[in-house]
Scaffold this active site. Sequence first.
Site, mmCIF file in Angstrom:
data_model
loop_
_atom_site.group_PDB
_atom_site.id
_atom_site.type_symbol
_atom_site.label_atom_id
_atom_site.label_comp_id
_atom_site.label_asym_id
_atom_site.label_seq_id
_atom_site.Cartn_x
_atom_site.Cartn_y
_atom_site.Cartn_z
ATOM 1 N N TYR A 142 -13.286 -2.278 11.751
ATOM 2 C CA TYR A 142 -12.072 -1.564 11.555
ATOM 3 C C TYR A 142 -11.359 -2.018 13.000
ATOM 4 C CZ TYR A 142 -8.221 1.614 10.788
ATOM 5 O OH TYR A 142 -6.942 2.120 10.819
ATOM 6 N N GLY A 175 0.980 -1.229 0.015
ATOM 7 C CA GLY A 175 -0.028 0.061 0.200
ATOM 8 C C GLY A 175 0.800 1.054 0.046
ATOM 9 N N SER A 194 -3.734 0.688 14.919
ATOM 10 C CA SER A 194 -4.339 1.969 15.205
ATOM 11 C C SER A 194 -4.713 1.868 16.662
ATOM 12 C CB SER A 194 -5.300 2.028 14.197
ATOM 13 O OG SER A 194 -6.360 2.977 14.719
ATOM 14 N N GLY A 200 -0.774 7.973 1.149
ATOM 15 C CA GLY A 200 -0.886 8.309 2.549
ATOM 16 C C GLY A 200 0.411 7.868 3.269
HETATM 17 N N1 LIG Z 1 -4.752 7.801 8.350
HETATM 18 C C1 LIG Z 1 -4.897 7.347 9.780
HETATM 19 O O1 LIG Z 1 -5.298 8.318 10.581
HETATM 20 C C2 LIG Z 1 -4.603 6.020 10.388
HETATM 21 C C3 LIG Z 1 -4.588 6.100 11.817
HETATM 22 C C4 LIG Z 1 -4.315 4.448 12.281
HETATM 23 C C5 LIG Z 1 -3.841 3.600 11.419
HETATM 24 N N2 LIG Z 1 -4.090 4.021 10.354
HETATM 25 C C6 LIG Z 1 -3.108 2.690 9.409
HETATM 26 O O2 LIG Z 1 -2.387 3.152 8.421
HETATM 27 C C7 LIG Z 1 -2.329 2.273 7.366
HETATM 28 C C8 LIG Z 1 -2.008 3.181 6.047
HETATM 29 O O3 LIG Z 1 -3.440 3.912 5.909
HETATM 30 P P1 LIG Z 1 -3.390 5.211 5.450
HETATM 31 O O4 LIG Z 1 -3.954 6.074 6.292
HETATM 32 O O5 LIG Z 1 -1.984 5.602 4.770
HETATM 33 O O6 LIG Z 1 -4.399 5.121 4.273
HETATM 34 P P2 LIG Z 1 -4.540 5.435 2.380
HETATM 35 O O7 LIG Z 1 -3.921 6.497 2.369
HETATM 36 O O8 LIG Z 1 -6.065 5.125 2.023
HETATM 37 O O9 LIG Z 1 -3.757 4.332 2.021
HETATM 38 C C9 LIG Z 1 -4.119 2.880 2.043
HETATM 39 C C10 LIG Z 1 -3.177 2.264 1.070
HETATM 40 O O10 LIG Z 1 -3.498 0.863 1.025
HETATM 41 C C11 LIG Z 1 -3.788 0.365 -0.294
HETATM 42 N N3 LIG Z 1 -4.954 -0.847 -0.368
HETATM 43 C C12 LIG Z 1 -6.053 -0.505 -0.110
HETATM 44 N N4 LIG Z 1 -6.857 -1.617 -0.297
HETATM 45 C C13 LIG Z 1 -6.009 -2.520 -0.824
HETATM 46 C C14 LIG Z 1 -6.120 -3.593 -1.470
HETATM 47 N N5 LIG Z 1 -7.120 -4.607 -1.424
HETATM 48 N N6 LIG Z 1 -4.940 -4.313 -1.961
HETATM 49 C C15 LIG Z 1 -3.742 -3.645 -1.806
HETATM 50 N N7 LIG Z 1 -3.571 -2.340 -1.496
HETATM 51 C C16 LIG Z 1 -4.903 -1.705 -0.894
HETATM 52 C C17 LIG Z 1 -4.308 1.658 -1.095
HETATM 53 O O11 LIG Z 1 -4.110 1.390 -2.285
HETATM 54 P P3 LIG Z 1 -5.157 2.063 -3.596
HETATM 55 O O12 LIG Z 1 -4.348 3.290 -3.898
HETATM 56 O O13 LIG Z 1 -5.183 1.160 -4.677
HETATM 57 O O14 LIG Z 1 -6.484 2.517 -2.775
HETATM 58 C C18 LIG Z 1 -3.316 2.443 -0.403
HETATM 59 O O15 LIG Z 1 -2.039 2.389 -0.954
HETATM 60 C C19 LIG Z 1 -3.530 1.441 7.273
HETATM 61 O O16 LIG Z 1 -3.360 0.048 7.687
HETATM 62 C C20 LIG Z 1 -4.518 2.060 8.511
HETATM 63 O O17 LIG Z 1 -5.356 1.373 9.086
HETATM 64 C C21 LIG Z 1 -4.183 4.911 9.525
#
Ligand SMILES: NC(=O)c1ccc[n+]([C@@H]2O[C@H](COP(=O)([O-])OP(=O)(O)OC[C@H]3O[C@@H](n4cnc5c(N)ncnc54)[C@H](OP(=O)(O)O)[C@@H]3O)[C@@H](O)[C@H]2O)c1
Length: 286
Positions: A159, A8, A134, A12
């Site tokens: 989630y 991923g 998270s 982000g």
């Molecule tokens: N943002 C926050 O505040 C926060 C807080 C706590 C934890 N997290 C965790 O941090 C991690 C990264 O999240 P983020 O906030 O950076 O979110 P994000 O910007 O939505 O990035 C998510 C990434 O995962 C990929 N992805 C989604 N579904 C997929 C699939 N079926 N197969 C392969 N790749 C897939 C997306 O690819 P596409 O571009 O193809 O969609 C994207 O590259 C996650 O595990 C999330 O739970 C985030």
Amino acid sequence: MKTAVITGTTSGVGLETAKGINAAGNTVVMLNRNPEKAEKVKSEMPEPSHVECIHCDLADLQSVKKAADQVKAKYTGIDILINNAGGIIPQKQMTKDGFELTFQMNQLSHLVLTYELIPLLAKGKEPRIITLSSEAHRAAKPDFDDLECENGYASFTTYANAKLFNLYFARQLSKELKHLGISANALHPGVVNTGFGDDYTGVIGFFIKLLKPFLIGPKKGAQTSLHLALHDEGYEKSGLYFKNKKVTKPHKIAYNDSFEKRLKEESIKRIQQILKYDPTENVPDA
Ligand SMILES: NC(=O)c1ccc[n+]([C@@H]2O[C@H](COP(=O)([O-])OP(=O)(O)OC[C@H]3O[C@@H](n4cnc5c(N)ncnc54)[C@H](OP(=O)(O)O)[C@@H]3O)[C@@H](O)[C@H]2O)c1
């Protein structure tokens, strides 16, 4: 130069983590479901980039297995695995494998990927596995008899459960891989302005959009991942939960050994249905 595999990286936290690892002079193998987006990210890395794109859809266990096979065909050892991809799914969705999407993308698929790559990690230098959890895990209410959410779907609870499962997974790995010198930790990246939650529409979508400018940026959100990937602490410590680059105490539910055991059993049962083998049997002797 180290070799890192990360899921991923098209947006982000994952994108900034991949950039940071690459900028430190390391090879980055990016596993993504969208080849166009992944190639664009690669083209934006400074040359020579030492970046490789491999297709991997976490909603499809065969795709995950194929991606792991491609990594194994090309590399003899890897040093860092970051189980980064994940997210929240507003409306219940089932994958083609027949599992609830949040559970599969955050937990089942990363389990397959990780166990497939353990033999390579065992040959790495100070190898480590980093899994994005998270603070949402504190709201988890896992029901192991209803992981497919047949009795109702609440996106945030589902989630939160998946992020609790990420903590169990990191702890399980830290115990099982100790003899191989592979560390495994989990982390909370902060509350980060990323693509997270972008699929919500209506009132919830409106409030998420309103909040986003007040959140930390993805570069800051990648700092704990980068700390664990590139600093000694990420290897020297194992089985722990990090926040703001420091060890932090998870909710007491994260220490429930019977939940941890049940999660592993339920995960393996589902993976065996699709892949016809148990990936956890791949762990080599020391
Ligand atoms: N943002 C926050 O505040 C926060 C807080 C706590 C934890 N997290 C965790 O941090 C991690 C990264 O999240 P983020 O906030 O950076 O979110 P994000 O910007 O939505 O990035 C998510 C990434 O995962 C990929 N992805 C989604 N579904 C997929 C699939 N079926 N197969 C392969 N790749 C897939 C997306 O690819 P596409 O571009 O193809 O969609 C994207 O590259 C996650 O595990 C999330 O739970 C985030």
